[in-house]
Design an enzyme around this catalytic site. Structure first.
Site, short mmCIF file in Angstrom:
data_model
loop_
_atom_site.label_atom_id
_atom_site.label_comp_id
_atom_site.label_asym_id
_atom_site.label_seq_id
_atom_site.Cartn_x
_atom_site.Cartn_y
_atom_site.Cartn_z
N ARG A 1 0.83 -1.23 0.00
CA ARG A 1 0.00 0.00 0.00
C ARG A 1 0.86 1.27 0.00
NH1 ARG A 1 -3.01 -3.71 -0.36
NH2 ARG A 1 -4.96 -4.07 0.75
N SER B 1 -10.68 1.37 3.38
CA SER B 1 -9.94 1.09 4.62
C SER B 1 -9.38 2.39 5.17
CB SER B 1 -8.75 0.17 4.35
OG SER B 1 -9.18 -0.99 3.72
N GLU C 1 -4.66 5.42 6.50
CA GLU C 1 -4.31 5.12 5.11
C GLU C 1 -4.58 6.28 4.14
OE1 GLU C 1 -4.82 1.11 3.29
OE2 GLU C 1 -6.04 2.18 1.86
P1 NAP Z 1 -10.55 -10.01 5.40
O1 NAP Z 1 -10.62 -11.13 4.44
O2 NAP Z 1 -11.57 -9.85 6.45
O3 NAP Z 1 -9.10 -10.01 6.07
C1 NAP Z 1 -8.73 -8.99 7.00
C2 NAP Z 1 -7.31 -8.58 6.73
O4 NAP Z 1 -6.46 -9.69 6.87
C3 NAP Z 1 -7.13 -8.03 5.33
O5 NAP Z 1 -6.89 -6.66 5.45
C4 NAP Z 1 -5.98 -8.81 4.75
O6 NAP Z 1 -4.85 -8.02 4.44
C5 NAP Z 1 -5.54 -9.77 5.81
N1 NAP Z 1 -5.52 -11.12 5.24
C6 NAP Z 1 -6.53 -12.01 5.25
N2 NAP Z 1 -6.12 -13.15 4.70
C7 NAP Z 1 -4.85 -12.99 4.30
C8 NAP Z 1 -3.89 -13.83 3.69
N3 NAP Z 1 -4.16 -15.09 3.38
N4 NAP Z 1 -2.66 -13.34 3.44
C9 NAP Z 1 -2.37 -12.09 3.76
N5 NAP Z 1 -3.24 -11.23 4.36
C10 NAP Z 1 -4.46 -11.69 4.63
O7 NAP Z 1 -10.43 -8.68 4.53
P2 NAP Z 1 -11.55 -7.65 4.04
O8 NAP Z 1 -11.48 -6.49 4.92
O9 NAP Z 1 -12.86 -8.32 3.77
O10 NAP Z 1 -10.93 -7.23 2.65
C11 NAP Z 1 -10.76 -8.14 1.61
C12 NAP Z 1 -9.69 -7.59 0.67
O11 NAP Z 1 -10.10 -6.34 0.12
C13 NAP Z 1 -8.38 -7.35 1.37
O12 NAP Z 1 -7.32 -7.76 0.53
C14 NAP Z 1 -8.35 -5.88 1.59
O13 NAP Z 1 -7.06 -5.32 1.61
C15 NAP Z 1 -9.12 -5.37 0.41
N6 NAP Z 1 -9.71 -4.10 0.76
C16 NAP Z 1 -9.06 -2.96 0.43
C17 NAP Z 1 -9.60 -1.75 0.79
C18 NAP Z 1 -8.91 -0.47 0.50
O14 NAP Z 1 -9.49 0.57 0.71
N7 NAP Z 1 -7.70 -0.45 0.05
C19 NAP Z 1 -10.78 -1.69 1.49
C20 NAP Z 1 -11.40 -2.86 1.86
C21 NAP Z 1 -10.87 -4.07 1.48
P3 NAP Z 1 -4.69 -7.21 3.05
O15 NAP Z 1 -5.47 -5.97 3.26
O16 NAP Z 1 -3.23 -6.98 3.02
O17 NAP Z 1 -5.22 -8.06 1.93
#
Ligand code: NAP
Length: 338
Positions: free
Chosen positions: A163, A236, A330
């Site tokens: 990020r 996020s 962020e």
């Molecule tokens: P989630 O599946 O509930 O997981 C929570 C966090 O754990 C995520 O932020 C993710 O990191 C990390 N995670 C889970 N499994 C992982 C793995 N196998 N390896 C590495 N990291 C892991 O996540 P969620 O909030 O529903 O979001 C799903 C995806 O959408 C995530 O990748 C998240 O980053 C992305 N997202 C991005 C934004 C944004 O504004 N940039 C907003 C919402 C969601 P990571 O974030 O590093 O993947």
């Protein structure tokens, strides 16, 4: 430069009320250079916005708020294995993902529905569901705010990290990204090992195709994340913190259910989980709140940037007190009192 204060409320997905000394939308390079020259002549710093989906205006800004809205995509190279596209910065990110899928250019499916423009995507090296942008970027084209000069940065020069990129570091507020070159493989093995994605695809008989991954990611995001069109938010609000191995082990002993993931420099913790454990999911401040469906997302319900940052600080303090690590915000924050 217009003399009157310009309202910024509609320019960000958080819709926080704020004003700027000036604002301008430009659609091509000559108009961009002219706007930058005007800002220099007026002594105004420049704040560049795309769709405003990762920006917090905490108050008014004495600056020119500029949007580079050029659109267009062209194939600049192709062979049997891949295609290289040049995409103008003003293109809508999700529209590009959909178009690539239709053309048979693969790799971006996991990044479906991330809000924002193509020009904004390299800044925070957008990532979701186990994929990040960086490996697909061949080059980023930009114009330097200080003198209007054109720059082209290779992937390595962009210094992409989790990020993060040079555009949040040494080049923060120093350039306007005008186009991005992407190299996309024709034959691509979909990345499906992210837990919620793997689960969503588990019922399928055949191995997933890029279209299946796209559909699953769209469904997951729609189910979990608030749509900024109806619920003002900036995705996020905090980065997932990375702690050293010893700290991670101590935390895992104390909190056996704590999610932890391998990361350069230690272990990555899930910011949303930490916030939820501290009881913040659904909490409300003055016209701002922690989204009831996802603790990592702060939403505005008519409040202002000061109230939002005050809520963010209370969350940071409480997570630091409980888990000993401080969450980093962020989105880019402008207009906050020093
Ligand atoms: P989630 O599946 O509930 O997981 C929570 C966090 O754990 C995520 O932020 C993710 O990191 C990390 N995670 C889970 N499994 C992982 C793995 N196998 N390896 C590495 N990291 C892991 O996540 P969620 O909030 O529903 O979001 C799903 C995806 O959408 C995530 O990748 C998240 O980053 C992305 N997202 C991005 C934004 C944004 O504004 N940039 C907003 C919402 C969601 P990571 O974030 O590093 O993947």
């Amino acid at each position: 430069m217009p003399g009157a204060a310009e309202d910024l409320t509609a320019l960000t997905t958080l819709r926080l009320p704020a004003k700027a000394a000036a604002r301008r939308d430009v659609t091509d390079l000559p108009a961009l250079r002219e706007a930058l020259a005007d800002a220099r002549a007026a002594g105004l710093p420049v704040i560049v916005l795309g769709e405003g989906s990762n920006v917090v205006f905490a108050g008014d800004v004495d600056a020119l708020v500029l949007r580079y809205t050029a659109t267009g995509r062209e194939v600049i190279a192709e062979d049997d294995a891949s295609v290289t596209l040049r995409v103008a910065a003003g293109e809508h990110w999700h529209t590009l993902v959909c178009w690539c899928l239709e053309q048979g250019y693969h790799g971006l499916e996991n990044l479906a529905l991330i809000p924002g423009t193509v020009g904004a995507a390299p800044i925070q090296n957008i990532g979701a569901y186990g994929v990040e942008l960086a490996p697909f970027v061949e080059a980023v084209h930009a114009v330097r705010i200080a003198d209007g000069e054109t720059l082209t940065l290779s992937r390595a020069e962009c210094a992409f990290a989790y990020r993060d990129s040079i555009f949040k570091g040494a080049l923060r507020d120093a350039v306007v990204i005008t186009a991005v070159d992407f190299r996309l493989p024709r034959a691509h093995v979909p990345v499906t090992d992210y837990p919620s994605l793997r689960e969503a695809l588990a019922g399928q008989a055949a191995p997933p195709e890029p279209r299946d991954v796209f559909d699953a990611v769209v469904a997951l995001r729609r189910a979990r994340l608030p749509d900024p069109a109806t619920t003002p938010n900036a995705g996020s609000f905090f980065k997932n913190p990375v702690v050293d191995a010893a700290t991670a082990e101590a935390l895992a002993r104390r909190y056996p259910g704590m999610p932890q993931f391998a990361a350069p420099g230690g272990r990555k913790l899930a910011a949303g989980w930490l916030i939820e454990q501290c009881g913040w999911r659904g909490a409300e401040g003055e016209g701002v709140a922690v989204h009831p469906g996802h603790a990592l997302v702060l939403v505005s319900r008519g409040g202002d940037g000061r109230a939002l940052l005050a809520l963010a600080q209370r969350i940071q303090d409480s997570v630091a007190e409980t888990f000993g690590c401080r969450l980093e915000i962020e989105p880019r924050v402008y207009g906050a009192a020093a």
